[in-house]
Design a protein around this motif. Sequence first.
Motif, PDB file in Angstrom:
ATOM      1  N   LEU A 127       0.833  -1.204   0.000  1.00 19.61           N
ATOM      2  CA  LEU A 127       0.000   0.000   0.000  1.00 19.61           C
ATOM      3  C   LEU A 127       0.865   1.250   0.000  1.00 19.61           C
ATOM      4  CD1 LEU A 127      -2.762   1.439   0.282  1.00 19.61           C
ATOM      5  CD2 LEU A 127      -2.510   1.208   2.761  1.00 19.61           C
ATOM      6  N   CYS A 128       1.881   1.270   0.879  1.00 18.01           N
ATOM      7  CA  CYS A 128       2.781   2.437   0.946  1.00 18.01           C
ATOM      8  C   CYS A 128       3.507   2.645  -0.375  1.00 18.01           C
ATOM      9  CB  CYS A 128       3.790   2.257   2.081  1.00 18.01           C
ATOM     10  SG  CYS A 128       3.087   2.277   3.738  1.00 18.01           S
ATOM     11  N   MET A 129       4.066   1.582  -0.897  1.00 16.62           N
ATOM     12  CA  MET A 129       4.819   1.701  -2.150  1.00 16.62           C
ATOM     13  C   MET A 129       3.890   1.966  -3.324  1.00 16.62           C
ATOM     14  SD  MET A 129       7.940  -1.058  -1.775  1.00 16.62           S
ATOM     15  CE  MET A 129       6.913  -2.481  -1.345  1.00 16.62           C
ATOM     16  N   GLY A 130       2.674   1.419  -3.280  1.00 13.88           N
ATOM     17  CA  GLY A 130       1.710   1.678  -4.348  1.00 13.88           C
ATOM     18  C   GLY A 130       1.285   3.134  -4.388  1.00 13.88           C
ATOM     19  N   TRP A 131       1.055   3.721  -3.186  1.00  8.78           N
ATOM     20  CA  TRP A 131       0.703   5.142  -3.150  1.00  8.78           C
ATOM     21  C   TRP A 131       1.859   5.986  -3.680  1.00  8.78           C
ATOM     22  CZ3 TRP A 131      -2.942   8.615  -3.089  1.00  8.78           C
ATOM     23  CH2 TRP A 131      -2.608   9.944  -2.810  1.00  8.78           C
ATOM     24  N   GLY A 132       3.076   5.675  -3.257  1.00  7.65           N
ATOM     25  CA  GLY A 132       4.238   6.422  -3.746  1.00  7.65           C
ATOM     26  C   GLY A 132       4.375   6.319  -5.253  1.00  7.65           C
ATOM     27  N   ALA A 133       4.139   5.127  -5.798  1.00  9.59           N
ATOM     28  CA  ALA A 133       4.219   4.937  -7.251  1.00  9.59           C
ATOM     29  C   ALA A 133       3.115   5.720  -7.963  1.00  9.59           C
ATOM     30  CB  ALA A 133       4.109   3.451  -7.577  1.00  9.59           C
ATOM     31  N   TYR A 134       1.918   5.754  -7.362  1.00 13.15           N
ATOM     32  CA  TYR A 134       0.810   6.511  -7.938  1.00 13.15           C
ATOM     33  C   TYR A 134       1.150   7.996  -8.015  1.00 13.15           C
ATOM     34  CZ  TYR A 134      -3.630   9.091  -7.856  1.00 13.15           C
ATOM     35  OH  TYR A 134      -4.649   9.995  -8.102  1.00 13.15           O
ATOM     36  N   VAL A 135       1.696   8.536  -6.930  1.00  9.56           N
ATOM     37  CA  VAL A 135       2.054   9.951  -6.902  1.00  9.56           C
ATOM     38  C   VAL A 135       3.089  10.268  -7.970  1.00  9.56           C
ATOM     39  CG1 VAL A 135       3.171  11.764  -5.532  1.00  9.56           C
ATOM     40  CG2 VAL A 135       1.460  10.281  -4.473  1.00  9.56           C
ATOM     41  N   MET A 136       4.146   9.449  -8.051  1.00 11.33           N
ATOM     42  CA  MET A 136       5.219   9.729  -9.012  1.00 11.33           C
ATOM     43  C   MET A 136       4.747   9.526 -10.443  1.00 11.33           C
ATOM     44  SD  MET A 136       7.612  10.948  -7.291  1.00 11.33           S
ATOM     45  CE  MET A 136       8.740  11.113  -8.684  1.00 11.33           C
ATOM     46  N   THR A 137       3.907   8.525 -10.684  1.00 15.07           N
ATOM     47  CA  THR A 137       3.384   8.298 -12.036  1.00 15.07           C
ATOM     48  C   THR A 137       2.507   9.458 -12.478  1.00 15.07           C
ATOM     49  OG1 THR A 137       3.426   5.900 -11.710  1.00 15.07           O
ATOM     50  CG2 THR A 137       2.032   6.742 -13.484  1.00 15.07           C
ATOM     51  N   ARG A 138       1.624   9.891 -11.585  1.00 13.70           N
ATOM     52  CA  ARG A 138       0.746  11.013 -11.918  1.00 13.70           C
ATOM     53  C   ARG A 138       1.550  12.286 -12.128  1.00 13.70           C
ATOM     54  NH1 ARG A 138      -4.623  12.957  -8.478  1.00 13.70           N
ATOM     55  NH2 ARG A 138      -5.101  14.762  -9.811  1.00 13.70           N
ATOM     56  N   PHE A 139       2.551  12.486 -11.269  1.00 11.25           N
ATOM     57  CA  PHE A 139       3.414  13.652 -11.406  1.00 11.25           C
ATOM     58  C   PHE A 139       4.103  13.631 -12.766  1.00 11.25           C
ATOM     59  CE2 PHE A 139       7.394  15.927 -11.077  1.00 11.25           C
ATOM     60  CZ  PHE A 139       7.099  17.042 -10.312  1.00 11.25           C
ATOM     61  N   GLY A 140       4.683  12.472 -13.139  1.00  8.64           N
ATOM     62  CA  GLY A 140       5.420  12.361 -14.398  1.00  8.64           C
ATOM     63  C   GLY A 140       4.541  12.561 -15.610  1.00  8.64           C
ATOM     64  N   ILE A 141       3.334  11.969 -15.589  1.00  6.17           N
ATOM     65  CA  ILE A 141       2.429  12.117 -16.728  1.00  6.17           C
ATOM     66  C   ILE A 141       2.035  13.573 -16.916  1.00  6.17           C
ATOM     67  CG2 ILE A 141       0.104  11.583 -17.537  1.00  6.17           C
ATOM     68  CD1 ILE A 141       0.432   8.810 -16.277  1.00  6.17           C
ATOM     69  N   THR A 142       1.678  14.237 -15.828  1.00  2.41           N
ATOM     70  CA  THR A 142       1.303  15.650 -15.908  1.00  2.41           C
ATOM     71  C   THR A 142       2.474  16.497 -16.395  1.00  2.41           C
ATOM     72  OG1 THR A 142      -0.285  15.373 -14.094  1.00  2.41           O
ATOM     73  CG2 THR A 142       0.391  17.623 -14.617  1.00  2.41           C
ATOM     74  N   TYR A 143       3.663  16.179 -15.897  1.00  5.10           N
ATOM     75  CA  TYR A 143       4.844  16.950 -16.284  1.00  5.10           C
ATOM     76  C   TYR A 143       5.077  16.866 -17.794  1.00  5.10           C
ATOM     77  CZ  TYR A 143       9.717  18.448 -16.563  1.00  5.10           C
ATOM     78  OH  TYR A 143      10.876  19.089 -16.895  1.00  5.10           O
ATOM     79  N   TRP A 144       4.987  15.661 -18.333  1.00  5.54           N
ATOM     80  CA  TRP A 144       5.309  15.488 -19.748  1.00  5.54           C
ATOM     81  C   TRP A 144       4.193  15.937 -20.672  1.00  5.54           C
ATOM     82  CZ3 TRP A 144      10.065  15.190 -20.993  1.00  5.54           C
ATOM     83  CH2 TRP A 144      10.977  14.571 -20.159  1.00  5.54           C
ATOM     84  N   LEU A 145       2.946  15.898 -20.227  1.00  4.10           N
ATOM     85  CA  LEU A 145       1.828  16.207 -21.113  1.00  4.10           C
ATOM     86  C   LEU A 145       1.397  17.658 -21.078  1.00  4.10           C
ATOM     87  CD1 LEU A 145      -0.485  13.065 -20.717  1.00  4.10           C
ATOM     88  CD2 LEU A 145       1.273  13.543 -22.443  1.00  4.10           C
ATOM     89  N   THR A 146       1.861  18.429 -20.102  1.00  4.72           N
ATOM     90  CA  THR A 146       1.489  19.850 -20.063  1.00  4.72           C
ATOM     91  C   THR A 146       2.576  20.686 -20.712  1.00  4.72           C
ATOM     92  OG1 THR A 146       2.440  20.021 -17.843  1.00  4.72           O
ATOM     93  CG2 THR A 146       0.073  19.651 -18.000  1.00  4.72           C
ATOM     94  N   PRO A 147       2.201  21.659 -21.532  1.00  3.02           N
ATOM     95  CA  PRO A 147       3.204  22.492 -22.222  1.00  3.02           C
ATOM     96  C   PRO A 147       4.137  23.214 -21.256  1.00  3.02           C
ATOM     97  CG  PRO A 147       1.003  22.842 -23.129  1.00  3.02           C
ATOM     98  CD  PRO A 147       0.828  22.035 -21.896  1.00  3.02           C
ATOM     99  N   GLU A 148       3.596  23.605 -20.085  1.00  2.00           N
ATOM    100  CA  GLU A 148       4.409  24.350 -19.119  1.00  2.00           C
ATOM    101  C   GLU A 148       5.235  23.438 -18.223  1.00  2.00           C
ATOM    102  OE1 GLU A 148       1.117  24.423 -19.229  1.00  2.00           O
ATOM    103  OE2 GLU A 148       0.701  26.275 -20.337  1.00  2.00           O
ATOM    104  N   HIS A 149       5.090  22.119 -18.403  1.00  2.00           N
ATOM    105  CA  HIS A 149       5.766  21.143 -17.541  1.00  2.00           C
ATOM    106  C   HIS A 149       5.496  21.457 -16.061  1.00  2.00           C
ATOM    107  CE1 HIS A 149       7.717  19.290 -20.915  1.00  2.00           C
ATOM    108  NE2 HIS A 149       8.307  20.410 -21.269  1.00  2.00           N
ATOM    109  N   ASP A 150       4.229  21.353 -15.698  1.00  2.00           N
ATOM    110  CA  ASP A 150       3.809  21.674 -14.332  1.00  2.00           C
ATOM    111  C   ASP A 150       4.512  20.792 -13.304  1.00  2.00           C
ATOM    112  OD1 ASP A 150       1.729  23.736 -14.663  1.00  2.00           O
ATOM    113  OD2 ASP A 150       0.709  22.180 -15.815  1.00  2.00           O
ATOM    114  N   ILE A 151       5.055  21.436 -12.287  1.00  2.00           N
ATOM    115  CA  ILE A 151       5.689  20.682 -11.195  1.00  2.00           C
ATOM    116  C   ILE A 151       5.040  21.005  -9.853  1.00  2.00           C
ATOM    117  CG2 ILE A 151       7.921  20.512 -12.349  1.00  2.00           C
ATOM    118  CD1 ILE A 151       8.903  22.817 -10.571  1.00  2.00           C
ATOM    119  N   GLY A 152       4.021  21.877  -9.855  1.00  2.00           N
ATOM    120  CA  GLY A 152       3.341  22.217  -8.610  1.00  2.00           C
ATOM    121  C   GLY A 152       4.280  22.900  -7.633  1.00  2.00           C
ATOM    122  N   ALA A 153       4.095  22.605  -6.352  1.00  2.00           N
ATOM    123  CA  ALA A 153       4.959  23.143  -5.304  1.00  2.00           C
ATOM    124  C   ALA A 153       5.121  22.070  -4.235  1.00  2.00           C
ATOM    125  CB  ALA A 153       4.358  24.426  -4.702  1.00  2.00           C
TER     126      ALA A 153
END
Length: 435
Positions: free
Chosen positions: A57-83
């Motif tokens: 569960l812990c590792m799955g949540w961490g993987a979910y966060v990083m996967t979602r972060f990476g997909i958003t980063y690559w698919l948005t023109p501004e390469h969103d990284i949030g804060a």
Amino acid sequence: MTRPVAVFGSLLWILAASATLVESDAYRYAVALLSLIALYYYLKAPVRPRTDWIGWLCMGWGAYVMTRFGITYWLTPEHDIGASDWLYAFPFFFPILGVAVLLYEPLLEKIIAAYFAAALIMLIATQHFREVFAGETVRPLIMNNQIHGAVACGMIVIFTLFWLLHYLTDKSSDRRIARFAYIVSPFIVGLCFIAIYGAKSKGVWLALSITLPLLALVALSYLRLKLGAIVIAIAAVLLVAGVYTVRHNLDKTAGPTVSATVAMLESVTGGGDLGGAVTSTIGSTNTPVSMDERLQLWSNSWEVFSSAPVFGWGNRWLERWYQTRYSHIQYTLLHNGYLEILVRYGLFGAAIMAFMLAIFIRAVWRAYRASIIPRAAWHAYAVCLFFFSLTLLSNSNNRLAIGESLAFASSAFACWCHMRLKGEYLAAAKGMTSV
């Protein structure tokens, strides 16, 4: 372990907790090195803990966060990284850090004592007695601002009191460390209370005012009723006397905020809607600046969350933030730890993280019930998390070094408790049960 690895790892554990003394990124490097040491011994050992559903569960949540972060980063023109969004992937490391606790289990008592020695040295070295008693605002320890220092001191007070209670009631513990605890604990607690008063953090004052009565009730269970009542009565008298002595300074610091809050609540209970009351309070000249800014941040945060309540905005939340009503405000630290989670991961993320926390608390409680850990360890764990959860109402401490460090240490401890409940251990060869 070899002796150098044992000594080095012990120092790393102190560094992992050092964010409560010095606000820096040292704890991150310490945690990374501890994870590598634990992983090395884990892979090397033929007898080792098995990863169960909690670890996945812990590792799955961490993987979910990083996967979602990476997909958003690559698919948005501004390469969103949030804060600071990638910080929410830290649960990925909780299970291996539990193994690190398992590895250093025989040294924990000495590591904890060394931490309190470091805490006393830091409190003495950074004291501001002259400024505090002159009514000035001070920054406790070595922190980026006084609020962070006050939160850290509050956590240290809780840990120190239960550390002392453990040695007062458990006579099977190391007597040398016990004598050390008897001597240094009163000084640590006293210096922390002075620092907390000097920091003038209203949120921490409120959190402590709720936590201290709970702590007193728990402490009564450690002492004979008559003795405990006398000790708590003396402590309460001293605290009330201290508050009365500095009442004018307290009123000057917290009075305007209390008055503005009461006026806002009266507006709501008088038939007005919450949104209108918040807007009126923000626009009022009687509202203190710090409260006014927090209300703007919370209003913006609620607006962002409401537009994506289920899964949140991920690392695109800043894109939506700049379209909010009070987008002109200069901060992106939301000053509320719960809103920090909701705007990024919505109700789904909040539910998963709450579930993980509940599992961890249950594991520590069960370890206490099974006599794996001392009673004081369970109480320190639960009361500190309770205090910290209260501080999140007015500040994003989970995004700060103290919050991240607490997350690593408390979750690693809970994972270790879970392993020990299952009878798991690391052994150099099959049939061996030594670390």
